[in-house]
Design an enzyme around this catalytic site. Sequence first.
Site, PDB file in Angstrom:
ATOM      1  N   ASP A  46       0.809  -1.218   0.000  1.00  0.00           N
ATOM      2  CA  ASP A  46       0.000   0.000   0.000  1.00  0.00           C
ATOM      3  C   ASP A  46       0.843   1.269   0.000  1.00  0.00           C
ATOM      4  O   ASP A  46       2.066   1.216   0.199  1.00  0.00           O
ATOM      5  CB  ASP A  46      -0.972   0.003   1.203  1.00  0.00           C
ATOM      6  CG  ASP A  46      -0.284  -0.376   2.519  1.00  0.00           C
ATOM      7  OD1 ASP A  46       0.957  -0.393   2.574  1.00  0.00           O
ATOM      8  OD2 ASP A  46      -0.998  -0.644   3.496  1.00  0.00           O
ATOM      9  N   ASN A  92      -7.571  -2.028  14.356  1.00  0.00           N
ATOM     10  CA  ASN A  92      -8.943  -2.412  14.016  1.00  0.00           C
ATOM     11  C   ASN A  92      -8.992  -3.684  13.160  1.00  0.00           C
ATOM     12  O   ASN A  92     -10.016  -3.998  12.566  1.00  0.00           O
ATOM     13  CB  ASN A  92      -9.675  -1.260  13.310  1.00  0.00           C
ATOM     14  CG  ASN A  92      -8.989  -0.861  12.003  1.00  0.00           C
ATOM     15  OD1 ASN A  92      -8.083  -1.538  11.537  1.00  0.00           O
ATOM     16  ND2 ASN A  92      -9.433   0.236  11.408  1.00  0.00           N
ATOM     17  N   HIS A 135      -7.219  -4.336  10.418  1.00  0.00           N
ATOM     18  CA  HIS A 135      -7.002  -4.218   8.968  1.00  0.00           C
ATOM     19  C   HIS A 135      -5.670  -4.836   8.554  1.00  0.00           C
ATOM     20  O   HIS A 135      -4.724  -4.888   9.340  1.00  0.00           O
ATOM     21  CB  HIS A 135      -7.140  -2.767   8.474  1.00  0.00           C
ATOM     22  CG  HIS A 135      -6.004  -1.847   8.835  1.00  0.00           C
ATOM     23  ND1 HIS A 135      -6.200  -0.520   9.148  1.00  0.00           N
ATOM     24  CD2 HIS A 135      -4.661  -2.029   8.905  1.00  0.00           C
ATOM     25  CE1 HIS A 135      -5.033   0.048   9.386  1.00  0.00           C
ATOM     26  NE2 HIS A 135      -4.086  -0.838   9.256  1.00  0.00           N
ATOM     27  N   GLU A 169      -9.703  -1.453   5.424  1.00  0.00           N
ATOM     28  CA  GLU A 169     -10.382  -1.051   6.647  1.00  0.00           C
ATOM     29  C   GLU A 169     -11.643  -1.898   6.870  1.00  0.00           C
ATOM     30  O   GLU A 169     -12.127  -2.542   5.939  1.00  0.00           O
ATOM     31  CB  GLU A 169     -10.770   0.430   6.528  1.00  0.00           C
ATOM     32  CG  GLU A 169      -9.585   1.369   6.388  1.00  0.00           C
ATOM     33  CD  GLU A 169      -8.803   1.572   7.683  1.00  0.00           C
ATOM     34  OE1 GLU A 169      -8.687   0.638   8.489  1.00  0.00           O
ATOM     35  OE2 GLU A 169      -8.293   2.698   7.866  1.00  0.00           O
TER      36      GLU A 169
HETATM   37  C1  GLP Z   1      -0.560   0.704   8.470  1.00  0.00           C
HETATM   38  C2  GLP Z   1      -0.228  -0.195   7.286  1.00  0.00           C
HETATM   39  C3  GLP Z   1      -0.419  -1.642   7.644  1.00  0.00           C
HETATM   40  C4  GLP Z   1       0.307  -1.965   8.936  1.00  0.00           C
HETATM   41  C5  GLP Z   1      -0.222  -1.097  10.053  1.00  0.00           C
HETATM   42  C6  GLP Z   1       0.411  -1.390  11.405  1.00  0.00           C
HETATM   43  O1  GLP Z   1      -1.915   0.814   8.657  1.00  0.00           O
HETATM   44  N1  GLP Z   1      -1.047   0.090   6.149  1.00  0.00           N
HETATM   45  O2  GLP Z   1       0.069  -2.450   6.582  1.00  0.00           O
HETATM   46  O3  GLP Z   1       0.090  -3.302   9.250  1.00  0.00           O
HETATM   47  O4  GLP Z   1       0.042   0.243   9.680  1.00  0.00           O
HETATM   48  O5  GLP Z   1       1.504  -0.575  11.663  1.00  0.00           O
HETATM   49  P1  GLP Z   1       2.425  -0.704  12.938  1.00  0.00           P
HETATM   50  O6  GLP Z   1       3.299  -1.876  12.691  1.00  0.00           O
HETATM   51  O7  GLP Z   1       3.214   0.581  12.965  1.00  0.00           O
HETATM   52  O8  GLP Z   1       1.538  -0.888  14.092  1.00  0.00           O
END
Ligand code: GLP
Length: 263
Positions: A67, A137, A139, A144
């Site tokens: 993404d 949440n 995702h 989402e």
């Molecule tokens: C963002 C990314 C996800 C990732 C999430 C968790 O939302 N799009 O791919 O899993 O962050 O991030 P963190 O590892 O900083 O908690």
Amino acid sequence: MLLVLKPNSEELGREAARVVANAVRRNPALRLGLATGSTMVGMYQELARLHRDEKLDFSRVVTFNLDEYLGLPSNHPQSFHHFMRQNFFADVNVTPGNIHIPDGAINGDYQRYCACYEETIRNAGGIDLQVLGIGRNGHVGFNEPTSSLGSRTRLKVLSRETIEDNRKFFAAEEEIPQCAITMGIGTILEAKRILLLASGSSKSAAIAKAIEGPLTASVTASALQLHSDVTFIVDREAGAKLKQQEYYQRVLEMTAILTPERL
Ligand code: GLP
């Protein structure tokens, strides 16, 4: 489904790197799906160390990131392009032409752009191993809650919760992107193998719902229950709300005896 519980985030990063490195050694032209976020940093550091100290070769590996924020140019410090350069690509020998990250700076025909991203994955032969993090949440990527479980790469509006979670990465006066381009759940489920990493107590509810909860678009990681080769690597805090821990441990032990190549 395999669940590997690690005592802390350092060991989680090392274990994830071990799985990815083994996949690269088995198939030097591995098509590798990559993720961003703080959880990934330890894994990337360990992969960089293996490249440096043990000559782990990424020159033929082809990467596809999940993404990118819409509206951020690739040189923006909060863009996932920048994250990947800083945390991984600058330290290993992935061939630049083999790197694919959705372009957050495109303007206009998004649908066509997203269809092209899907086509590039397909033309490469599909993803062999997809690494995922998880949002609070539930995702994966930026899929989402309420995302279609069959969704493909597309534009997605970010939830308030995700925007709040990401605020810390942006300067106070900076606008946080409201939208992103993300692989869909359908795209992710086509990967041959999936590795999901989660660290810290803020992820414990999402992990319990993803693994033990019902299959639901309200927790898009629960769609991984439909996949035949998923490994969750979670640290103690992220795994704290799982009820069947003793069973997962037995599954791991039996797997080590019966099909050790899966580990
Ligand atoms: C963002 C990314 C996800 C990732 C999430 C968790 O939302 N799009 O791919 O899993 O962050 O991030 P963190 O590892 O900083 O908690």
